[in-house]
Design a protein around this motif. Structure first.
Motif, PDB file in Angstrom:
ATOM      1  N   GLY A   8      -0.094   8.353   2.296  1.00 41.17           N
ATOM      2  CA  GLY A   8      -0.055   9.556   1.477  1.00 41.17           C
ATOM      3  C   GLY A   8      -1.038   9.498   0.330  1.00 41.17           C
ATOM      4  N   GLY A   9      -1.739   8.365   0.178  1.00 46.85           N
ATOM      5  CA  GLY A   9      -2.643   8.193  -0.953  1.00 46.85           C
ATOM      6  C   GLY A   9      -3.826   9.135  -0.948  1.00 46.85           C
ATOM      7  N   THR A  10      -4.414   9.381   0.225  1.00 48.17           N
ATOM      8  CA  THR A  10      -5.592  10.251   0.291  1.00 48.17           C
ATOM      9  C   THR A  10      -5.233  11.696  -0.037  1.00 48.17           C
ATOM     10  OG1 THR A  10      -6.618   8.809   1.943  1.00 48.17           O
ATOM     11  CG2 THR A  10      -7.483  11.039   1.757  1.00 48.17           C
ATOM     12  N   SER A  11      -4.137  12.187   0.529  1.00 49.18           N
ATOM     13  CA  SER A  11      -3.738  13.568   0.236  1.00 49.18           C
ATOM     14  C   SER A  11      -3.353  13.713  -1.232  1.00 49.18           C
ATOM     15  CB  SER A  11      -2.579  14.004   1.141  1.00 49.18           C
ATOM     16  OG  SER A  11      -1.449  13.162   1.000  1.00 49.18           O
ATOM     17  N   ALA A  12      -2.749  12.668  -1.831  1.00 49.82           N
ATOM     18  CA  ALA A  12      -2.403  12.731  -3.254  1.00 49.82           C
ATOM     19  C   ALA A  12      -3.652  12.787  -4.120  1.00 49.82           C
ATOM     20  CB  ALA A  12      -1.547  11.521  -3.634  1.00 49.82           C
ATOM     21  N   THR A  13      -4.646  11.954  -3.798  1.00 46.71           N
ATOM     22  CA  THR A  13      -5.892  11.935  -4.575  1.00 46.71           C
ATOM     23  C   THR A  13      -6.606  13.276  -4.499  1.00 46.71           C
ATOM     24  OG1 THR A  13      -6.201   9.550  -4.284  1.00 46.71           O
ATOM     25  CG2 THR A  13      -8.169  10.850  -4.775  1.00 46.71           C
ATOM     26  N   GLN A  60       0.818  -1.221   0.000  1.00 45.93           N
ATOM     27  CA  GLN A  60       0.000   0.000   0.000  1.00 45.93           C
ATOM     28  C   GLN A  60       0.843   1.259   0.000  1.00 45.93           C
ATOM     29  OE1 GLN A  60      -1.906   1.141   3.672  1.00 45.93           O
ATOM     30  NE2 GLN A  60      -0.812  -0.416   4.862  1.00 45.93           N
ATOM     31  N   PHE A  61       2.033   1.220   0.592  1.00 40.50           N
ATOM     32  CA  PHE A  61       2.834   2.424   0.741  1.00 40.50           C
ATOM     33  C   PHE A  61       3.457   2.881  -0.575  1.00 40.50           C
ATOM     34  CE2 PHE A  61       2.832   0.340   4.916  1.00 40.50           C
ATOM     35  CZ  PHE A  61       2.219   1.346   5.644  1.00 40.50           C
ATOM     36  N   THR A  62       3.543   1.981  -1.536  1.00 41.24           N
ATOM     37  CA  THR A  62       4.009   2.358  -2.868  1.00 41.24           C
ATOM     38  C   THR A  62       2.851   2.672  -3.805  1.00 41.24           C
ATOM     39  OG1 THR A  62       6.048   1.073  -2.701  1.00 41.24           O
ATOM     40  CG2 THR A  62       5.238   1.543  -4.923  1.00 41.24           C
ATOM     41  N   TYR A  63       1.783   1.886  -3.739  1.00 46.32           N
ATOM     42  CA  TYR A  63       0.750   1.955  -4.773  1.00 46.32           C
ATOM     43  C   TYR A  63      -0.496   2.759  -4.394  1.00 46.32           C
ATOM     44  CZ  TYR A  63       3.693  -1.503  -6.955  1.00 46.32           C
ATOM     45  OH  TYR A  63       4.767  -2.146  -7.514  1.00 46.32           O
ATOM     46  N   ALA A  64      -0.571   3.255  -3.171  1.00 46.87           N
ATOM     47  CA  ALA A  64      -1.782   3.987  -2.759  1.00 46.87           C
ATOM     48  C   ALA A  64      -2.061   5.192  -3.643  1.00 46.87           C
ATOM     49  CB  ALA A  64      -1.658   4.429  -1.306  1.00 46.87           C
ATOM     50  N   GLU A  65      -1.032   5.934  -4.047  1.00 45.23           N
ATOM     51  CA  GLU A  65      -1.259   7.173  -4.799  1.00 45.23           C
ATOM     52  C   GLU A  65      -1.611   6.920  -6.265  1.00 45.23           C
ATOM     53  OE1 GLU A  65       0.800   8.460  -7.285  1.00 45.23           O
ATOM     54  OE2 GLU A  65       2.489   7.068  -7.151  1.00 45.23           O
ATOM     55  N   ARG A  66      -1.352   5.697  -6.755  1.00 38.25           N
ATOM     56  CA  ARG A  66      -1.631   5.449  -8.173  1.00 38.25           C
ATOM     57  C   ARG A  66      -2.791   4.487  -8.403  1.00 38.25           C
ATOM     58  NH1 ARG A  66       4.275   2.929  -8.944  1.00 38.25           N
ATOM     59  NH2 ARG A  66       4.598   4.569  -7.400  1.00 38.25           N
ATOM     60  N   ALA A  67      -3.208   3.752  -7.365  1.00 40.68           N
ATOM     61  CA  ALA A  67      -4.285   2.775  -7.542  1.00 40.68           C
ATOM     62  C   ALA A  67      -5.651   3.436  -7.666  1.00 40.68           C
ATOM     63  CB  ALA A  67      -4.287   1.788  -6.384  1.00 40.68           C
ATOM     64  N   THR A  68      -5.796   4.636  -7.083  1.00 41.13           N
ATOM     65  CA  THR A  68      -7.074   5.355  -7.126  1.00 41.13           C
ATOM     66  C   THR A  68      -7.105   6.321  -8.309  1.00 41.13           C
ATOM     67  OG1 THR A  68      -7.301   5.238  -4.730  1.00 41.13           O
ATOM     68  CG2 THR A  68      -8.592   6.917  -5.845  1.00 41.13           C
ATOM     69  N   ASP A  69      -8.222   6.373  -9.008  1.00 43.97           N
ATOM     70  CA  ASP A  69      -8.390   7.317 -10.111  1.00 43.97           C
ATOM     71  C   ASP A  69      -8.664   8.705  -9.527  1.00 43.97           C
ATOM     72  OD1 ASP A  69      -9.000   8.792 -12.338  1.00 43.97           O
ATOM     73  OD2 ASP A  69     -10.584   7.469 -13.064  1.00 43.97           O
ATOM     74  N   TRP A  70      -7.641   9.568  -9.495  1.00 42.92           N
ATOM     75  CA  TRP A  70      -7.769  10.865  -8.841  1.00 42.92           C
ATOM     76  C   TRP A  70      -8.576  11.868  -9.671  1.00 42.92           C
ATOM     77  CZ3 TRP A  70      -5.522  14.370 -12.066  1.00 42.92           C
ATOM     78  CH2 TRP A  70      -4.477  13.918 -12.900  1.00 42.92           C
ATOM     79  N   ARG A  71      -8.880  11.556 -10.923  1.00 43.93           N
ATOM     80  CA  ARG A  71      -9.663  12.483 -11.746  1.00 43.93           C
ATOM     81  C   ARG A  71     -11.149  12.452 -11.398  1.00 43.93           C
ATOM     82  NH1 ARG A  71      -5.931   9.922 -14.671  1.00 43.93           N
ATOM     83  NH2 ARG A  71      -4.400  11.148 -15.825  1.00 43.93           N
TER      84      ARG A  71
END
Length: 360
Positions: free
Chosen positions: A195-200, A153-164
């Motif tokens: 960091g995934g939520t803040s990135a999204t 999760q610590f590597t892929y959290a920011e890219r697994a979610t479609d932030w658009r």
């Protein structure tokens, strides 16, 4: 790389259908208005505890499983392994069971017994380590040993979610605020574990050209704040965070500092005091990372008030307090961990009366 057989493709298609169906069955999470005595400024809590597995991490786990399935990383005979401080592992155990795969969570031995019980309830197995800094290597070792897949999760959290968009948490926040007095929030405040939520959220507000600023609330002993301040990704700390779910001893690969407008350091005792304070207001308990978010939000509200600004601030209710009854809600446990919340509780009581949060 071997070709994917027809049977394997059929299994992956059915697994994706099951994970996607979970999203279809889930209504959006609630947005609560928090009454505060500050004219012209509204505070909202987006309640992520109502997900099937009880936390914000349900969104992440669903995205990680979909990402791994679509990439061909997990198959019908895979064992899924994750390094986690608890809540992500609870949610991943749920999704592993949903698609009939075994799951192993590598976690610090200090993880709350309530979270361990939830992982086991969903059929997962807990592999506890004494040194929190070793969870990554231990998860990789186990995955190699059993031929499984380390979800990471610590590597892929920011890219697994479609932030658009695609009904991610950012899009949901703006849709739910559309009929409010200040539909475009001045601030969205989140903590950082991966960091995934803040990135999204940070990417979404830039993509949609909103004026909203994104702040990350960071607890003591976390590397994120120092790394963001110095614009370095190699910052580490020697002591793990005492606030479960957020704060890390290193800058995680999913932490995208460039989409963050500000960071607020929150003392651990303030997190616990704010956790108990907001629980009393809501009439039900919340977890400590929610307390961190709330304290940081009140700091930003104070800055807005002093600057004569009006607007709204949105933060997250990350999980329920029932997972922490033997820790953060236990005064003996707080004393053992040298957490004196009295000055911060007094400051919050003063805020309730005057709308001004004094410095303890």
């Amino acid at each position: 790389m071997p070709k994917t057989s027809t049977e394997e493709r059929a299994w992956i298609a059915e697994a994706i259908r099951r994970v996607d169906a979970d999203a279809n069955r889930s209504a959006d999470t609630h947005m609560h208005v928090v009454p505060i005595p500050v004219p012209g400024i509204d505070l909202y809590l987006k309640d992520e505890s109502v997900h099937p597995t009880g936390s914000l991490k349900h969104r992440l786990a669903r995205s990680l499983f979909m990402y791994a399935l679509c990439n061909g990383w997990i198959g019908e005979k895979s064992t899924v392994i994750e390094a986690s401080s608890g809540s992500t592992a609870v949610s991943e155990a749920y999704f592993a069971r949903l698609i009939d795969l075994p799951f192993v969570a590598v976690m610090p031995a200090s993880t709350s017994t309530e979270k361990i019980a939830l992982i086991e309830f969903y059929g997962g197995r807990c592999h506890l380590v004494d040194d929190p800094g070793t969870v990554y290597d231990e998860a990789r070792r186990l995955a190699t040993e059993c031929g499984g897949h380390y979800m990471d999760q610590f590597t892929y959290a920011e890219r697994a979610t479609d932030w658009r968009g695609h009904n991610n948490i950012a899009e949901s926040i703006f849709e739910q605020l559309s009929a409010e007095p200040h539909p475009c929030p001045s601030w969205i405040v989140v903590g950082a574990g991966t960091g995934g939520t803040s990135a999204t959220i940070g990417r979404f507000v830039r993509y949609r050209r909103f004026d909203t600023r994104v702040a990350v609330a960071d607890p003591e002993n976390s590397a994120f704040y120092a790394g963001w301040e110095s614009d370095r990704s190699d910052v580490t700390t020697d002591t793990p965070s005492r606030i479960e779910g957020i704060g890390r001893m290193r800058i995680e690969p999913s932490f995208v500092g460039g989409v963050i407008d500000d960071m607020v350091q929150v003392p651990d005792a303030a997190s616990v005091a704010a956790m108990r304070w907001i629980s009393a207001i809501l009439g039900r308990t919340v977890g400590p990372s929610t307390g961190t978010n709330v304290w940081a939000s009140l700091q930003l509200i104070g800055q807005m008030r002093d600057a004569g600004e009006e607007g709204s601030v949105v933060t997250l209710l990350c999980d329920g307090g029932e997972r922490y009854s033997h820790t953060y809600y236990d005064d003996t446990w707080l004393a053992e961990h040298e957490l004196d919340i009295t000055p911060y509780a007094d400051a919050l009581a003063e805020f309730e009366k005057t709308g001004v949060l004094p410095t303890p």
